[in-house]
Motif scaffolding. Sequence first.
Motif, PDB file in Angstrom:
ATOM      1  N   LEU A   1     -41.346 -14.132  81.669  1.00  0.00           N
ATOM      2  CA  LEU A   1     -40.194 -15.016  81.794  1.00  0.00           C
ATOM      3  C   LEU A   1     -38.970 -14.272  81.281  1.00  0.00           C
ATOM      4  O   LEU A   1     -39.000 -13.684  80.201  1.00  0.00           O
ATOM      5  CB  LEU A   1     -40.381 -16.292  80.967  1.00  0.00           C
ATOM      6  CG  LEU A   1     -41.273 -17.394  81.534  1.00  0.00           C
ATOM      7  CD1 LEU A   1     -41.065 -18.679  80.749  1.00  0.00           C
ATOM      8  CD2 LEU A   1     -41.002 -17.636  83.008  1.00  0.00           C
TER       9      LEU A   1
ATOM     10  N   SER B   1     -31.743 -14.546  85.774  1.00  0.00           N
ATOM     11  CA  SER B   1     -31.541 -15.957  85.461  1.00  0.00           C
ATOM     12  C   SER B   1     -32.543 -16.391  84.389  1.00  0.00           C
ATOM     13  O   SER B   1     -33.762 -16.322  84.599  1.00  0.00           O
ATOM     14  CB  SER B   1     -31.710 -16.793  86.736  1.00  0.00           C
ATOM     15  OG  SER B   1     -31.343 -18.120  86.477  1.00  0.00           O
ATOM     16  N   ILE B   2     -32.055 -16.858  83.268  1.00  0.00           N
ATOM     17  CA  ILE B   2     -32.885 -17.033  82.075  1.00  0.00           C
ATOM     18  C   ILE B   2     -34.059 -17.980  82.315  1.00  0.00           C
ATOM     19  O   ILE B   2     -33.915 -18.995  82.983  1.00  0.00           O
ATOM     20  CB  ILE B   2     -32.032 -17.515  80.885  1.00  0.00           C
ATOM     21  CG1 ILE B   2     -32.842 -17.514  79.598  1.00  0.00           C
ATOM     22  CG2 ILE B   2     -31.445 -18.887  81.143  1.00  0.00           C
ATOM     23  CD1 ILE B   2     -32.024 -17.780  78.356  1.00  0.00           C
ATOM     24  N   GLY B   3     -35.224 -17.593  81.796  1.00  0.00           N
ATOM     25  CA  GLY B   3     -36.390 -18.459  81.862  1.00  0.00           C
ATOM     26  C   GLY B   3     -37.177 -18.390  83.153  1.00  0.00           C
ATOM     27  O   GLY B   3     -38.203 -19.041  83.293  1.00  0.00           O
TER      28      GLY B   3
ATOM     29  N   VAL C   1     -33.816 -20.029  92.005  1.00  0.00           N
ATOM     30  CA  VAL C   1     -33.130 -20.184  90.726  1.00  0.00           C
ATOM     31  C   VAL C   1     -32.768 -21.654  90.465  1.00  0.00           C
ATOM     32  O   VAL C   1     -32.795 -22.117  89.336  1.00  0.00           O
ATOM     33  CB  VAL C   1     -31.876 -19.281  90.705  1.00  0.00           C
ATOM     34  CG1 VAL C   1     -30.943 -19.673  89.601  1.00  0.00           C
ATOM     35  CG2 VAL C   1     -32.295 -17.829  90.547  1.00  0.00           C
TER      36      VAL C   1
ATOM     37  N   ASN D   1     -44.351 -25.439  79.011  1.00  0.00           N
ATOM     38  CA  ASN D   1     -43.527 -25.598  77.820  1.00  0.00           C
ATOM     39  C   ASN D   1     -42.858 -26.969  77.882  1.00  0.00           C
ATOM     40  O   ASN D   1     -43.279 -27.814  78.666  1.00  0.00           O
ATOM     41  CB  ASN D   1     -42.525 -24.447  77.680  1.00  0.00           C
ATOM     42  CG  ASN D   1     -41.574 -24.357  78.862  1.00  0.00           C
ATOM     43  OD1 ASN D   1     -41.318 -25.342  79.539  1.00  0.00           O
ATOM     44  ND2 ASN D   1     -41.051 -23.171  79.102  1.00  0.00           N
TER      45      ASN D   1
ATOM     46  N   LEU E   1     -22.365 -18.965  83.734  1.00  0.00           N
ATOM     47  CA  LEU E   1     -23.225 -19.355  84.857  1.00  0.00           C
ATOM     48  C   LEU E   1     -23.006 -18.459  86.071  1.00  0.00           C
ATOM     49  O   LEU E   1     -23.948 -18.083  86.758  1.00  0.00           O
ATOM     50  CB  LEU E   1     -22.968 -20.808  85.250  1.00  0.00           C
ATOM     51  CG  LEU E   1     -23.419 -21.862  84.248  1.00  0.00           C
ATOM     52  CD1 LEU E   1     -23.109 -23.253  84.780  1.00  0.00           C
ATOM     53  CD2 LEU E   1     -24.904 -21.734  83.955  1.00  0.00           C
TER      54      LEU E   1
ATOM     55  N   ALA F   1     -24.591 -15.034  85.219  1.00  0.00           N
ATOM     56  CA  ALA F   1     -25.987 -14.937  84.811  1.00  0.00           C
ATOM     57  C   ALA F   1     -26.961 -14.880  85.974  1.00  0.00           C
ATOM     58  O   ALA F   1     -28.136 -14.652  85.780  1.00  0.00           O
ATOM     59  CB  ALA F   1     -26.343 -16.111  83.904  1.00  0.00           C
ATOM     60  N   GLN F   2     -26.479 -15.104  87.201  1.00  0.00           N
ATOM     61  CA  GLN F   2     -27.442 -15.109  88.296  1.00  0.00           C
ATOM     62  C   GLN F   2     -27.182 -13.986  89.265  1.00  0.00           C
ATOM     63  O   GLN F   2     -27.636 -14.008  90.399  1.00  0.00           O
ATOM     64  CB  GLN F   2     -27.348 -16.386  89.086  1.00  0.00           C
ATOM     65  CG  GLN F   2     -26.989 -17.579  88.304  1.00  0.00           C
ATOM     66  CD  GLN F   2     -26.810 -18.736  89.228  1.00  0.00           C
ATOM     67  OE1 GLN F   2     -27.620 -18.926  90.118  1.00  0.00           O
ATOM     68  NE2 GLN F   2     -25.764 -19.491  89.048  1.00  0.00           N
TER      69      GLN F   2
ATOM     70  N   CYS G   1     -36.767 -23.604  90.199  1.00  0.00           N
ATOM     71  CA  CYS G   1     -37.713 -23.270  89.128  1.00  0.00           C
ATOM     72  C   CYS G   1     -37.310 -24.008  87.851  1.00  0.00           C
ATOM     73  O   CYS G   1     -36.164 -23.931  87.417  1.00  0.00           O
ATOM     74  CB  CYS G   1     -37.709 -21.760  88.892  1.00  0.00           C
ATOM     75  SG  CYS G   1     -38.598 -21.254  87.404  1.00  0.00           S
ATOM     76  N   ILE G   2     -38.275 -24.708  87.249  1.00  0.00           N
ATOM     77  CA  ILE G   2     -37.960 -25.503  86.056  1.00  0.00           C
ATOM     78  C   ILE G   2     -38.130 -24.653  84.794  1.00  0.00           C
ATOM     79  O   ILE G   2     -37.869 -25.081  83.695  1.00  0.00           O
ATOM     80  CB  ILE G   2     -38.848 -26.777  86.026  1.00  0.00           C
ATOM     81  CG1 ILE G   2     -38.319 -27.829  85.057  1.00  0.00           C
ATOM     82  CG2 ILE G   2     -40.290 -26.459  85.715  1.00  0.00           C
ATOM     83  CD1 ILE G   2     -37.085 -28.533  85.521  1.00  0.00           C
ATOM     84  N   ARG G   3     -38.563 -23.411  84.967  1.00  0.00           N
ATOM     85  CA  ARG G   3     -38.655 -22.450  83.867  1.00  0.00           C
ATOM     86  C   ARG G   3     -39.731 -22.840  82.849  1.00  0.00           C
ATOM     87  O   ARG G   3     -39.504 -22.789  81.651  1.00  0.00           O
ATOM     88  CB  ARG G   3     -37.299 -22.304  83.175  1.00  0.00           C
ATOM     89  CG  ARG G   3     -36.244 -21.690  84.082  1.00  0.00           C
ATOM     90  CD  ARG G   3     -34.852 -22.134  83.759  1.00  0.00           C
ATOM     91  NE  ARG G   3     -33.841 -21.277  84.361  1.00  0.00           N
ATOM     92  CZ  ARG G   3     -33.398 -21.396  85.597  1.00  0.00           C
ATOM     93  NH1 ARG G   3     -33.940 -22.297  86.394  1.00  0.00           N
ATOM     94  NH2 ARG G   3     -32.468 -20.602  86.051  1.00  0.00           N
ATOM     95  N   CYS G   4     -40.880 -23.262  83.395  1.00  0.00           N
ATOM     96  CA  CYS G   4     -41.950 -23.736  82.512  1.00  0.00           C
ATOM     97  C   CYS G   4     -42.899 -22.627  82.112  1.00  0.00           C
ATOM     98  O   CYS G   4     -43.629 -22.752  81.134  1.00  0.00           O
ATOM     99  CB  CYS G   4     -42.735 -24.841  83.210  1.00  0.00           C
ATOM    100  SG  CYS G   4     -43.612 -24.273  84.673  1.00  0.00           S
TER     101      CYS G   4
ATOM    102  N   ARG H   1     -39.327 -21.664  74.711  1.00  0.00           N
ATOM    103  CA  ARG H   1     -39.746 -20.520  75.534  1.00  0.00           C
ATOM    104  C   ARG H   1     -39.921 -19.294  74.666  1.00  0.00           C
ATOM    105  O   ARG H   1     -40.866 -18.524  74.838  1.00  0.00           O
ATOM    106  CB  ARG H   1     -38.702 -20.247  76.603  1.00  0.00           C
ATOM    107  CG  ARG H   1     -38.985 -20.880  77.927  1.00  0.00           C
ATOM    108  CD  ARG H   1     -38.253 -20.200  79.052  1.00  0.00           C
ATOM    109  NE  ARG H   1     -36.865 -19.916  78.741  1.00  0.00           N
ATOM    110  CZ  ARG H   1     -35.849 -20.704  79.085  1.00  0.00           C
ATOM    111  NH1 ARG H   1     -36.052 -21.815  79.738  1.00  0.00           N
ATOM    112  NH2 ARG H   1     -34.622 -20.374  78.776  1.00  0.00           N
TER     113      ARG H   1
ATOM    114  N   THR I   1     -35.716 -13.397  79.464  1.00  0.00           N
ATOM    115  CA  THR I   1     -34.988 -13.866  78.286  1.00  0.00           C
ATOM    116  C   THR I   1     -33.510 -13.582  78.524  1.00  0.00           C
ATOM    117  O   THR I   1     -33.132 -12.985  79.535  1.00  0.00           O
ATOM    118  CB  THR I   1     -35.429 -13.139  77.006  1.00  0.00           C
ATOM    119  OG1 THR I   1     -34.999 -11.785  77.093  1.00  0.00           O
ATOM    120  CG2 THR I   1     -36.928 -13.188  76.830  1.00  0.00           C
ATOM    121  N   ILE I   2     -32.709 -13.981  77.574  1.00  0.00           N
ATOM    122  CA  ILE I   2     -31.267 -13.854  77.756  1.00  0.00           C
ATOM    123  C   ILE I   2     -30.851 -12.381  77.838  1.00  0.00           C
ATOM    124  O   ILE I   2     -29.794 -12.046  78.345  1.00  0.00           O
ATOM    125  CB  ILE I   2     -30.542 -14.592  76.627  1.00  0.00           C
ATOM    126  CG1 ILE I   2     -29.148 -15.013  77.056  1.00  0.00           C
ATOM    127  CG2 ILE I   2     -30.498 -13.775  75.353  1.00  0.00           C
ATOM    128  CD1 ILE I   2     -28.617 -16.184  76.291  1.00  0.00           C
ATOM    129  N   SER I   3     -31.719 -11.477  77.384  1.00  0.00           N
ATOM    130  CA  SER I   3     -31.367 -10.059  77.398  1.00  0.00           C
ATOM    131  C   SER I   3     -31.659  -9.379  78.731  1.00  0.00           C
ATOM    132  O   SER I   3     -31.288  -8.242  78.939  1.00  0.00           O
ATOM    133  CB  SER I   3     -32.147  -9.316  76.303  1.00  0.00           C
ATOM    134  OG  SER I   3     -32.424 -10.135  75.224  1.00  0.00           O
TER     135      SER I   3
END
Lengths: 275, 270
Positions: free
Chosen positions: B76, B84-86, B56, A39, B34, B37-38, B59-62, A157, B78-80
């Motif tokens: 991946l 940790s997002i992504g 965490v 992405n 922050l 979230a982890q 990871c670049i969350r690609c 994403r 998500t915020i829900s």
Amino acid sequence: MTRFLYKQRFLLARRVVQVLLMTAYFGANAYGWQIVVGNFSSARYFGLIPLSDPYATLQSFFAGAVIATDMLMGVAVVLFFYAIIGGRFFCSWVCPVNMITDGAAWLREKLHLDERSSGPVLSRHIRYWIIALSLLLSYLFSVAAFEMISPIAITHRGIIFGFGFGWVFLVAIFLFDLFSQRHGWCGHLCPLGGFNAIVGKYSIIKVVHDKDRCINAQACLKACPEEQVLDMVGKESRPVTQIECVKCGRCVEACDSQALSFSIVSIAEQMRGRA
Amino acid sequence: MNETDEPERRHFLLKMVNALGYGAFGAIAWSAYLSQAQANKLVLRPPGALNEKDFVSTCIRCGMCVEACPYDALELATISDQISIGTPYFTPRVQACQMCPDIPCASICPSKSLDLDLLRVDDELSIDNARMGLATINTETCLAYLGLQCTMCIRACPLADTAIVLTNERNPRTDMHAFLKPVVDPDFCTGCGMCERACPTEIASIHVLPLSVSSGDVGSHYIVGWEEDDEKRINQRSGDVILDRTKRNQKSALDNVNDVDGILKGLYDD
Ligand code: SF4
Ligand code: SF4
Ligand code: SF4
Ligand code: SF4
Ligand code: SF4
């Protein structure tokens, strides 16, 4: 009709590029297309060329990560492009959030909200403070701080891998831009836009103003999302050297006297233009 | 300073204070998110993942690992998801890691947050070296422990008879049947989750948990007297530990244990 299209030529081109790119990324995950994987945080084109977001990588570095060679190569490729064509090209030609904020700006215009509002006037420098804060928080919490809340990352994403509840961020930005502050997110707050602006300071593609053609219609200033960069309009002929220009071409489209155009300006000339 | 400057200066100060207020509010809200979230300790990462904290931050969350996985095991966050997002994770009950021999997920990871080097033992790269988690069995609900012949988990396990072994035990309830109980060997279990996915009970009775949660750790303050090497650690103790010799522990632990007469004598002497 052709005239209408001509007046929107950059807008149309930008939307085509934005949608095609997003489609290529989406197709890679959904249908296994082989053009690109990943992405906008990090990607690989044709299984070969790495791309990595320099700002996200910098945050990772501040978070204490050991940056892998692949990432560094990806960052180098992206920085190379940003340095040449301008970092904020990303904003108006690639970033999917741009479509949302442009949409909000368009609706704001249609509803004549600017004439009526006396809302808060934010500083255009907040984004640079947010960059500094994001690096500090990355260090303190050992995680790329802006990437954890980035609406840009949530959007790309989301489009590629699924949104979850993340779409509320986008609604929030839309409403903020619509009701609270003209070009509020992209023009004031977004640290990614700010970072890319800094990186592309000496890019050689610039909008150039020709004072001799300018009839002072001010159409460009009205169209520009970062109107402070057009401070030379009607006063002197020189390129737009302020870093916030997103290279969207709206000023070029808006000007009926061809007093603005894209052109290649060497770094030496930019220095002179500034003086 | 002359008087005409005063209102302007005031205005400037007011603006500064104003900005400070907004800034503090934003920074605190951001920090609060922050730090929250982890917090998830129960997330399972793809093979070769660094420890959770480094993962965490690295990871670049690609999502390239997600796309590379031929079995769509990875997702991946998500915020829900309260992860940790992504970042990529898998849920065995939805889809377990299928242990691809060529490890496409870790091979493509650009940030090395999935690190092939962690899957190498003696220079040999193998997915069997993955330690995504450890399967743990609830012996109250596992059908085999109830006395039924299940064996679903062991048949699903790619390292059957190594990572899970079946033990035979007499079933005293009938006195003519056997329990065939699965037992997980932490030395070999990769945490792939195939057993959890296969388990037929309503809620899986074999459950993969991250190593940070499921693997015990004795701690260095226990020394086992029946292993000579371990006992030597007493002499390598750090400075401020005082070693008292009493009448009873004058001999080495091993000798002491074997010295039944001595122990009995000691009991009466004290
Ligand atoms: S300012 Fe930020 S959100 Fe706006 S277009 Fe640029 S990167 Fe995207
Ligand atoms: S100066 Fe022109 S190209 Fe640059 S941001 Fe403004 S309208 Fe867009
Ligand atoms: S080893 Fe194979 S099945 Fe397991 S996560 Fe990686 S790609 Fe997916
Ligand atoms: S490929 Fe690596 S960096 Fe990308 S999401 Fe997966 S683990 Fe993170
Ligand atoms: S998680 Fe289950 S299936 Fe996978 S190796 Fe461990 S015991 Fe076997």
